[in-house]
Enzyme design. Structure first.
Site, PDB file in Angstrom:
ATOM      1  CE  LYS A   1      85.866  34.889  21.550  1.00 20.16           C
ATOM      2  NZ  LYS A   1      86.598  36.149  21.811  1.00 20.16           N
TER       3      LYS A   1
ATOM      4  CB  SER B   1      84.810  38.788  19.459  1.00 22.63           C
ATOM      5  OG  SER B   1      85.931  38.386  20.259  1.00 22.63           O
TER       6      SER B   1
ATOM      7  CB  SER C   1      87.056  40.307  22.504  1.00 28.72           C
ATOM      8  OG  SER C   1      86.799  40.853  21.247  1.00 28.72           O
TER       9      SER C   1
END
Ligand code: GLN
Length: 562
Positions: free
Chosen positions: A113, A188, A212
């Site tokens: 990420k 997310s 997330s």
């Protein structure tokens, strides 16, 4: 059961030995699991370079239609793969250290990420304000992955500063869900989830502050694990809400999630909140045999909290979760309904605590030290306001305002302090379940399947409700995992398992057992329904879709690239 044990099956590949041309049936290297790759890398039947090439090719071809990746670093990935191949060859050599000493991630492609620091690379956290920032050091997670010999392919898309549940709050355009390109992948960590679901990497790293990792895993039909708070070092990870953030794996099965968790876990002197709790090596040995895996369910006590079947939950989601629980019961688990009475306060208290901590963490983005700066006015204060005014997106500004308000003099006691007290009550609900001797809690991960892009982006509260079933787990600091449990309306549904603190291993054994008892389910081997469209260069990008929807006109260009 039993016949899926890949150890019994000879591997056939067109790549043949060391990735060169060879005979055998057609097998796409991108479909392999980490535990399969590890075996083939050790025997030399496949090379890390061949794995990297195959995954880079898929990511390169399909990212236009998915926007799962903000960076694909081919050059660095191939250098890491070659280094892993040298390490493998060295340990295979007679008199070498032996392949058994290598971590199973050695030579395996991973995605990170884009809030994980990789020395010399970008870490935008999905924000314009970090555009141009170059990380001067590796995060502890990065360092541990390097130590294991993992091959980092690039950085994945995310909601700005991990605030969101759809990846639509990224400053670099939304990510599409490979099951339906008009829908969100969740967030997310939506880029990390879509990349794994689309076979661009077998595993990736995400972060979970309120859901997330688990929620995008659920919406993309993969496994996502949020470890116990303190299990994984947060050093070098862009902070959102420091008392809630945890780093964890996304994978296509429980065994792979366990392998990645093993590599990144453990005490780190650079993060005072990382705990000196031993990391069990058994994480590397979840059973390969379905029979052995399924037997773990016998006599396990699983709690089914009635408050988690929330208002607004789609009937198809509730049905799949109840079927999953029934299947575990049929396999020998003992299911009891329980009450977690403070569940309803999870959302309200989370949206005090997380923004409060975020407003403090984000104060450092002042246009002086990090990335983007607007120095047009020549005045320090005006530049500061302009930098933050244009650098942050609307959701981040909303959180900063909420958080600053909740922390201000006169309101602190009424909001932040009160929320912390309610947080203790939420944790006490869970503590009572563990004290009663339950092995895990079963619940839905997300109240709905993947929703259409645009459906919630203008309605913050609707977006916040996406995490109603995951937020309380972060409030209590517990480990939670989302695992695929079938489809509703052709879209994946996630089953959430929550464990007592530090019980990731037991939670993963349960997840593996559920995989074993559903190994023959018709939905098990389905690939994301619209993945084939991502190979077509005429398929619109998520940004083009977004522009068409909001302006009714086709967009040009590929959007703002970091
Ligand atoms: N969707 C939640 C939020 O926006 C949780 C995000 C997360 O876990 N990072 O705060």
């Amino acid at each position: 059961m039993g016949e899926r044990d890949e150890e019994d099956r000879p591997f056939e590949t067109t790549q043949g030995r060391d990735g060169g041309a060879g005979g055998g049936a057609l097998t796409d290297l991108t479909r392999l699991h980490v535990h399969e790759m590890a075996r083939l890398l050790r025997t030399g039947e496949v090379s890390s370079r061949a794995l990297a090439e195959a995954h880079l090719a898929a990511a390169g071809r399909q990212n236009h239609a998915l926007n799962a990746w903000l960076v694909i670093d081919r050059k660095s990935a191939l250098a890491q793969a070659d280094a892993a191949d040298r390490r493998l060859a060295e340990s295979r050599r007679p008199g070498g250290s032996g392949v058994a000493a290598l971590h199973p991630l050695c030579g395996v492609p991973v995605g990170l990420k884009d809030l994980v620091s990789v020395k010399g690379g970008q870490a935008t956290a999905g924000s314009k304000i970090l555009k141009g920032y170059v990380a001067p050091f590796d995060s502890t997670v990065t360092a541990r992955l390097r130590q294991a010999g993992a091959v980092i392919l690039g950085k994945t898309n995310m909601d700005e500063f991990a605030m969101g549940s759809s990846t639509e709050h990224s400053a670099y355009g939304p990510t599409a869900n490979p099951w339906d390109l008009t829908r969100v992948p969740g967030g997310s960590s939506g880029g990390s989830a879509a990349a794994v679901a689309a076979f661009h990497v077998p595993v990736s790293i995400g972060t979970d502050t309120g859901g997330s990792i688990r929620q995008p895993a659920s919406l993309c039909g993969i496994v996502g694990l949020k470890p116990t708070y303190g299990r994984v070092s947060r050093y070098g990870i862009v902070a959102f809400a420091s008392s809630l953030d945890q780093i964890g794996p996304l994978a296509r099965d429980a065994r792979d999630a366990a392998i990645l968790l093993h590599a990144v876990s453990g005490r780190d002197d650079r993060d005072a909140t990382s705990a000196p709790v031993p990391v069990p090596d058994e994480l590397l040995d979840l059973p390969a045999s379905d029979d052995e895996a399924a037997s773990y369910l016998k006599g396990r006590r699983l709690a089914l909290p009635r408050e988690y079947f929330v208002d607004g939950m789609e009937p198809g989601v509730a049905a799949r979760v109840r079927e999953a629980v029934a299947a575990m019961e049929a396999a020998g688990a003992i299911i009891e309904e329980v009450s977690l009475p403070h569940t309803d306060y999870g959302l309200a208290t989370y949206y005090i605590i997380a923004p409060a901590e975020a407003s403090s963490n984000l104060a450092r983005y002042d246009g002086v030290v990090y990335g983007f700066a607007d120095r047009s006015s020549g005045d320090y204060i005006a530049d500061y306001l302009c930098t933050r005014g244009t650098g942050f997106g609307p959701e981040v500004k909303r959180r900063i305002m909420l958080g600053t308000y909740a922390l201000s003099a006169g309101y602190y006691d009424a909001y932040y302090l009160k929320a912390q007290k309610v947080r203790t009550l939420i944790k006490a609900d869970f503590d009572a379940v563990w004290a009663a001797g339950f092995d895990a809690i079963c619940a839905p991960t997300s109240p709905t399947v993947a929703f259409p892009m645009g459906a919630r982006v203008e309605d913050p509260v609707a977006m916040y409700l996406s995490d109603a079933c995951t937020l309380p787990v972060n409030m209590a600091g517990l480990p939670g995992i989302s695992i695929p449990a079938g489809l509703s309306d052709g879209l994946p549904v996630g089953l959430q398992l929550v464990g007592a603190p530090w019980r990731e291993l037991g939670m993963l054994r349960l997840a593996r057992a559920y995989e074993a008892i559903t190994a023959r389910a018709t939905w098990r081997d389905l690939e994301p329904a619209e993945l084939h469209l991502t190979d077509d260069p005429t398929t619109p990008s998520p940004l083009e879709r977004q522009a068409r929807r909001t302006q009714g006109a086709p967009a040009t260009g590929s959007g703002d690239q970091p």
